[in-house]
Design an enzyme around this catalytic site. Structure first.
Site, PDB file in Angstrom:
ATOM      1  N   ASP A  39      20.954  48.507 113.185  1.00 43.83           N
ATOM      2  CA  ASP A  39      22.069  47.587 113.412  1.00 43.83           C
ATOM      3  C   ASP A  39      22.444  47.481 114.882  1.00 43.83           C
ATOM      4  O   ASP A  39      22.436  48.485 115.618  1.00 43.83           O
ATOM      5  CB  ASP A  39      23.298  48.049 112.621  1.00 43.83           C
ATOM      6  CG  ASP A  39      23.239  47.644 111.159  1.00 43.83           C
ATOM      7  OD1 ASP A  39      22.169  47.191 110.713  1.00 43.83           O
ATOM      8  OD2 ASP A  39      24.263  47.789 110.462  1.00 43.83           O
ATOM      9  N   ASP A  86      23.889  52.030 104.286  1.00 36.59           N
ATOM     10  CA  ASP A  86      24.156  50.759 104.948  1.00 36.59           C
ATOM     11  C   ASP A  86      22.872  50.260 105.599  1.00 36.59           C
ATOM     12  O   ASP A  86      21.827  50.210 104.964  1.00 36.59           O
ATOM     13  CB  ASP A  86      25.298  50.915 105.944  1.00 36.59           C
ATOM     14  CG  ASP A  86      25.904  49.572 106.354  1.00 36.59           C
ATOM     15  OD1 ASP A  86      25.515  48.537 105.782  1.00 36.59           O
ATOM     16  OD2 ASP A  86      26.760  49.547 107.239  1.00 36.59           O
ATOM     17  N   ARG A  93      18.440  41.177 104.975  1.00 32.60           N
ATOM     18  CA  ARG A  93      18.655  41.521 106.388  1.00 32.60           C
ATOM     19  C   ARG A  93      17.403  42.103 107.040  1.00 32.60           C
ATOM     20  O   ARG A  93      17.356  43.272 107.437  1.00 32.60           O
ATOM     21  CB  ARG A  93      19.825  42.496 106.547  1.00 32.60           C
ATOM     22  CG  ARG A  93      21.131  41.967 106.000  1.00 32.60           C
ATOM     23  CD  ARG A  93      22.284  42.896 106.332  1.00 32.60           C
ATOM     24  NE  ARG A  93      23.548  42.403 105.805  1.00 32.60           N
ATOM     25  CZ  ARG A  93      24.733  42.968 105.994  1.00 32.60           C
ATOM     26  NH1 ARG A  93      24.825  44.077 106.724  1.00 32.60           N
ATOM     27  NH2 ARG A  93      25.832  42.462 105.477  1.00 32.60           N
ATOM     28  N   ASP A 121      24.297  53.939 109.076  1.00 28.24           N
ATOM     29  CA  ASP A 121      23.158  53.319 109.756  1.00 28.24           C
ATOM     30  C   ASP A 121      22.169  54.386 110.214  1.00 28.24           C
ATOM     31  O   ASP A 121      22.563  55.397 110.807  1.00 28.24           O
ATOM     32  CB  ASP A 121      23.615  52.526 110.980  1.00 28.24           C
ATOM     33  CG  ASP A 121      24.518  51.357 110.620  1.00 28.24           C
ATOM     34  OD1 ASP A 121      24.442  50.884 109.470  1.00 28.24           O
ATOM     35  OD2 ASP A 121      25.299  50.927 111.487  1.00 28.24           O
TER      36      ASP A 121
END
Length: 521
Positions: free
Chosen positions: A195, A191, A244, A162
């Site tokens: 997040d 990734d 996302r 992340d």
């Protein structure tokens, strides 16, 4: 207990000595630059987000320096502003120990601490293949930084892949004017870019760029992780992302005035009971930009004022519930803070001029006009945490003096059917020039040498974002006066010339120029 004056002086001198040894500059009050600006969105709730305001300011150029600044504070909650300049990477980021920190090598670790601001200054702050991890912490501000190519597999790895990750009871985080980017998706080792999981709340992401990644970011690590929420996303650019943008599992999100370009699989994925207020965003050249995807556990949305430009929608199924092709609200979300909405039609232009690191911390005034905020504290030393731009930056300021293009001549490399070279100097935004194809030149020319230091490129109403990268060229000498992307105002050193060329080198389709204005100043 308050230390005696002599002891406090000894501590300060020791801290300064340690800082000098590992590249931490403790700035005197008159040299410390103020971290200008105030948090917005949900980060203003729950007591607000002020970061290290009121604390000591230090300047560092390594990840070890960041950790040392945290670890030499009197306590884990002592306010501190950490100004970062240079490239932070695995080679200069080591674990540092202390009573006021809990750090780790290979990642910027903000763990079990509070009241911290990290802000890029000078020539910029780049976290290269190195993520920022916020855990069990609160009141954190991160501004004007670039975080790129953080991997969870391959080499080197950092922060679970992340760019910025938050988890475990995190409260009140404001990330602003950041550029978060990868170079591919999960198969390439990356990734998420942004997040939040395991009880993270009261977060705002503003004026940032998230691009070139498989995953933009998530709120909630699984369908059962529903303790996260109260997150605001505004004036961000999501570009070249698979999905996302974000993924919401439970909780509440407010998503407004963002620009979404080239979302390949899905966009805002509200599921598992999440509720999102989605207003005045601009979605372009994308698929399934809003809905519940890849699950039967529904999420909800309230929509208003969005523009869907060349957006495609898949058919509903047992695990897919796209909101389009005619998105309608299926919930209501009450927003507890004040905010101003830019019209969706101007969002691409406003976001282009304001989002990302090294853009002068520029913000919209809520009326489609970007502006540079004034520092919160005047100081005789360097008060702005933002470097002077290395290339011309679009500016909304109205140029002084007459538009020199009126009455001049014009030509170009080609013109699409129904367009004209003369349309760029007729004072009308309803007529325009467009090249044959996705690239081309348009020029303004005079019969004698004319001094120009500012150009304004305007697109026809409703077509903002059609221009990609460009060069501004002195046609006589071939010198490149400026380069950049998108329409807007461009400044450069005053140049005497007889012909100036706006060369479009890339675009998202068929670029259009309504006005090519030129000014002496």
């Amino acid at each position: 207990m308050r230390r005696p004056v002599a002891l406090r002086l000894q501590v300060a001198l020791a801290t300064t000595a340690v800082g000098a040894a590992i590249g931490v500059a403790v700035l005197p009050t008159h040299e410390a630059s103020a971290a200008a600006g105030a948090a917005t969105g949900y980060a203003t709730q729950n007591g607000g987000t002020t970061g290290g305001a009121g604390g000591q300011t230090v300047r560092v150029s390594t990840g070890t320096g960041i950790h040392t600044a945290l670890c030499t504070r009197p306590s884990s909650s002592t306010p501190i502003i950490i100004e970062v300049q240079g490239t932070i990477n695995h080679g200069n980021t080591a674990k540092v120990s202390g009573n006021s920190c809990s750090t780790a090598a290979g990642v910027i670790e903000l763990k079990q601490i509070s009241n911290v601001t990290i802000i890029g200054v000078g020539t910029g702050a780049v976290f290269d293949q190195l993520g920022i991890h916020i855990r069990e912490s609160r009141n954190i501000i991160i501004r004007n930084v670039t975080v790129r190519n953080v991997k969870k597999s391959g080499s080197p790895t950092s922060n679970g892949g992340d760019a910025i990750g938050m988890e475990s009871g995190v409260r009140n985080v404001w990330v602003d004017h950041a550029t978060l980017e990868a170079s591919g998706g999960e198969s390439e080792g990356y990734d998420g870019l942004f997040d939040m999981k395991d009880d993270t709340q009261y977060v705002t992401l503003s004026y940032s760029i998230l691009r070139n990644s498989g995953r933009g970011g998530l709120i909630g690590s699984s369908e059962s992780d529903r303790s996260n929420g109260f997150v605001t996303f505004h004036h961000n650019l999501y570009e070249n992302i698979d999905s996302r943008t974000p993924l919401l599992r439970g909780g509440i999100a407010h998503i407004y005035n963002n620009h979404y370009v080239s979302l390949r699989e899905s966009g805002i994925n509200s599921r598992a009971g999440a509720r999102a207020k989605v207003e005045n965003n601009y979605f372009r050249n994308s698929k399934d930009v809003l809905g519940t995807f890849y699950t039967s556990e529904a999420g909800y949305w309230q929509v208003a004022g969005n523009i869907f430009d060349n957006v495609t929608w898949s058919s509903p199924g047992s695990d897919n519930n796209p909101a389009g092709p005619n998105p309608q609200s299926n919930t209501t979300v009450s927003i507890p803070y004040a905010y101003s909405l830019d019209a969706a039609s101007c969002v691409p232009d406003v976001v282009r001029q304001t989002a990302g690191a090294n853009t002068g911390l520029r913000e919209s005034n809520g009326s489609c006009s970007p502006q540079t905020p004034a520092p919160t504290t005047p100081a005789p030393g360097p008060t702005s945490p933002t470097p002077a731009p290395t290339s011309p930056t679009p500016t909304p300021t109205q140029p002084a003096g007459p538009n020199l293009s009126i009455g001049a001549g014009s030509d170009g490399s080609s013109k699409a059917s129904g367009t004209s070279y003369g349309n760029v100097r007729d004072g009308s935004l309803s007529t325009y020039w467009s090249p044959v194809g996705a690239t081309g030149d348009i020029s303004i020319k005079w019969g004698s040498a004319t001094t120009v230091s500012r150009v304004v490129i305007r697109e026809p109403a409703g077509t903002q974002g059609s221009i990609g990268s460009w060069q501004l060229v002195n046609h006589g000498s071939g010198a490149v006066l400026a380069s950049g992307s998108g329409a807007g105002a461009i400044t450069f050193p005053a140049t005497s010339l007889t012909k100036i060329t706006f060369r479009i080198t890339s675009s998202g389709g068929s670029p259009k120029v309504a006005e090519f204005e030129t000014y002496a100043r």
